[in-house]
Structures are given as structure tokens and as C-alpha cells.
Design a protein around this motif. Structure first.
Motif, mmCIF file in Angstrom:
data_model
loop_
_atom_site.group_PDB
_atom_site.id
_atom_site.type_symbol
_atom_site.label_atom_id
_atom_site.label_comp_id
_atom_site.label_asym_id
_atom_site.label_seq_id
_atom_site.Cartn_x
_atom_site.Cartn_y
_atom_site.Cartn_z
ATOM 1 N N ARG A 221 0.839 -1.210 0.000
ATOM 2 C CA ARG A 221 0.000 0.000 0.000
ATOM 3 C C ARG A 221 0.873 1.260 0.000
ATOM 4 N NH1 ARG A 221 -2.692 -3.329 3.849
ATOM 5 N NH2 ARG A 221 -4.700 -4.103 3.047
ATOM 6 N N GLN A 222 1.913 1.231 0.798
ATOM 7 C CA GLN A 222 2.808 2.392 0.836
ATOM 8 C C GLN A 222 3.457 2.622 -0.531
ATOM 9 O OE1 GLN A 222 5.636 1.801 4.020
ATOM 10 N NE2 GLN A 222 4.028 1.403 5.547
ATOM 11 N N ASN A 223 3.874 1.534 -1.166
ATOM 12 C CA ASN A 223 4.528 1.675 -2.471
ATOM 13 C C ASN A 223 3.542 2.142 -3.538
ATOM 14 O OD1 ASN A 223 6.926 0.839 -1.349
ATOM 15 N ND2 ASN A 223 6.737 -1.286 -2.055
ATOM 16 N N GLN A 224 2.307 1.690 -3.426
ATOM 17 C CA GLN A 224 1.317 2.147 -4.403
ATOM 18 C C GLN A 224 1.080 3.655 -4.272
ATOM 19 O OE1 GLN A 224 -2.343 -0.195 -4.312
ATOM 20 N NE2 GLN A 224 -1.742 -1.042 -6.289
ATOM 21 N N GLN A 225 1.043 4.131 -3.037
ATOM 22 C CA GLN A 225 0.893 5.578 -2.835
ATOM 23 C C GLN A 225 2.062 6.324 -3.475
ATOM 24 O OE1 GLN A 225 -1.538 7.376 -1.430
ATOM 25 N NE2 GLN A 225 -2.824 5.615 -0.872
ATOM 26 N N ARG A 226 3.228 5.783 -3.305
ATOM 27 C CA ARG A 226 4.417 6.435 -3.844
ATOM 28 C C ARG A 226 4.458 6.401 -5.369
ATOM 29 N NH1 ARG A 226 8.940 3.867 -4.912
ATOM 30 N NH2 ARG A 226 8.384 2.106 -3.555
ATOM 31 N N LEU A 227 3.892 5.339 -5.961
ATOM 32 C CA LEU A 227 3.966 5.163 -7.416
ATOM 33 C C LEU A 227 2.750 5.717 -8.154
ATOM 34 C CD1 LEU A 227 5.365 1.517 -7.589
ATOM 35 C CD2 LEU A 227 6.604 3.644 -7.992
ATOM 36 N N ARG A 228 1.861 6.389 -7.443
ATOM 37 C CA ARG A 228 0.691 6.932 -8.133
ATOM 38 C C ARG A 228 1.121 7.949 -9.186
ATOM 39 N NH1 ARG A 228 -4.065 8.121 -3.647
ATOM 40 N NH2 ARG A 228 -4.694 5.925 -3.350
ATOM 41 N N PRO A 229 0.515 7.848 -10.385
ATOM 42 C CA PRO A 229 0.898 8.797 -11.443
ATOM 43 C C PRO A 229 0.429 10.224 -11.138
ATOM 44 C CG PRO A 229 -0.933 7.386 -12.156
ATOM 45 C CD PRO A 229 -0.490 6.868 -10.806
#
Length: 229
Positions: A221-229
Motif C-alpha cells: 500500500r505504501q509503495n502504491q501511494q508512492r507510485l501513483r501517477p
């Protein structure tokens, strides 16, 4: 009268000479014909001899072929007999099989623990061989997902593509194992390292969806937040 007799004698002599010449010519022609016939006869005799020689040679070749054929059949029969005999004999190199159908010798726990010790000592290549042998012999053992995971880890530094392939097999073969969540998360991390953010987000999403309560899901979840376009 005397002159007439002399003339007649001269004509007779001339006729005799001509007849003798004709006879000589005929004799010469006969000799030529005889020589020609003799030559032809000799040629026929030679041809007959050559044909006989060739026939004998052909017969000898046929006999040789028949002998070879017989030898080949005999050889094939011998080889077939040897193969049948060997198939009925126990293989001296075969691994003994225990009552459970698994090869006799070290049990799954001993094999796994020995491989894990090698891994912790830093002998990753030796450990990888041991884990793979463990998976070959005990593919359904409860520690099989762990063995897969360590095989993948052993490749991470030297061959990340191979590590990713092993993790994919782990996720596919053991989806209910906690190791599957770790493998999916690492696949997302590899995708990030390659610069493939789309694949990374997809892997992280799979971690969150399939294993929402796992520690890897929180990291995903943390990485998805960071990788949001």
C-alpha cells in the motif's frame, strides 16, 4: 590343222590358268571366312567365359549378402536378448525407495535443514542444489514453498530474472502459502527496479487483494501511494 590344234591348246591352257586363278581366289576367300568364323567363335567363347565369371561373382555377392543378413538378424536377436535381460535386472545406480514411495535415505526435514544451513553459511549455490532436490523429491511437503522462496532469494543478486521466474512459480504453485505474498511483493520490487511502474503497481495490487492482512500488503500500500501517477 596343226595350227588349229596349237590354238586350241593355247585356249585350253589359258582357260586352265584362269580357272586356277579363280580357284585361288575362292580358296583365299574361304580362308578369310574361316579366319573370321574362328575369330567370331573365339569372341563368343570369351564372352561366354566373361558372363560365367560375372554370374559367379554375382552369386558370390548374393551369398555374402545373405550371410550378412543372417549375421545382422542374429546380432539383433542377441541385442534384444541382452536388453530384455538387463531390463529384468535391478539397476545398481537406482535410488532405493522407501515404504512411502519416496527415495530412502535422508527424510524431508533432514534434507531441508541441511540445505538451509548451507544457505545461512553463504553457500548459496550448494543450498540451491539441495532445495531443488528437496522440491523434486518432496514437491507437496509443507516446507516446499519455503524451499522455493530460498531458491528465488539465492538468485536475487546474480540473476534477478531467474529469481523472478522462481517467485512466479511459487505464487502459481503455492498460492495459499504466506511465502506467496512475499514472492508477489518481490516481483513488484523487481518491476520497480526495471523502471516498469505499471507492472509494479499491478503486483502490489495483487498482494493487497490476495493477502490483505499480510505484512507485505502494508508495504505494498505504501509503495502504491508512492507510485501513483
Amino acid at each position: 590343222m596343226e595350227l588349229q590344234v596349237q590354238a586350241l591348246q593355247a585356249q585350253l591352257a589359258k582357260s586352265d590358268t584362269a580357272r586356277a586363278a579363280e580357284q585361288d581366289t575362292v580358296r583365299a576367300a574361304v580362308r578369310v571366312l574361316q579366319q573370321a568364323l574362328a575369330t567370331q567363335q573365339a569372341y563368343l567363347v570369351q564372352m561366354r567365359g566373361d558372363l560365367r565369371t560375372e554370374l559367379i561373382s554375382v552369386e558370390q555377392q548374393l551369398v555374402a549378402i545373405q550371410e550378412l543378413t543372417g549375421q545382422s538378424q542374429q546380432r539383433l536377436t542377441e541385442l534384444r536378448s541382452r536388453l530384455e535381460t538387463r531390463s529384468q535386472q535391478p539397476d545398481p545406480n537406482a535410488v532405493p525407495v522407501g515404504p512411502s514411495g519416496n527415495p530412502a535415505g535422508p527424510g524431508p526435514d533432514q534434507m531441508y535443514d541441511a540445505s538451509l544451513q548451507q544457505y545461512r553459511r553463504g553457500s548459496t549455490a550448494t543450498a540451491r542444489i539441495g532445495f531443488r532436490e528437496f522440491l523434486r523429491v518432496f514437491p507437496t511437503h509443507e516446507r516446499a514453498p519455503d524451499a522455493f522462496y530460498y531458491v528465488g532469494e539465492s538468485f536475487e543478486q546474480s540473476a534477478p530474472d531467474s529469481a523472478a521466474a522462481v517467485y512466479e512459480q511459487l505464487v502459481k504453485g503455492y498460492p495459499n502459502s504466506p511465502r506467496a505474498a512475499s514472492a508477489l511483493y518481490k516481483l513488484g520490487h523487481f518491476a520497480e527496479q526495471r523502471g516498469d511502474k505499471t507492472s509494479a503497481r499491478n503486483y502490489y495490487a495483487r498482494v493487497i487483494s490476495a493477502y490483505p492482512r499480510s505484512p507485505e500488503a502494508d508495504l505494498a500500500r505504501q509503495n502504491q501511494q508512492r507510485l501513483r501517477p
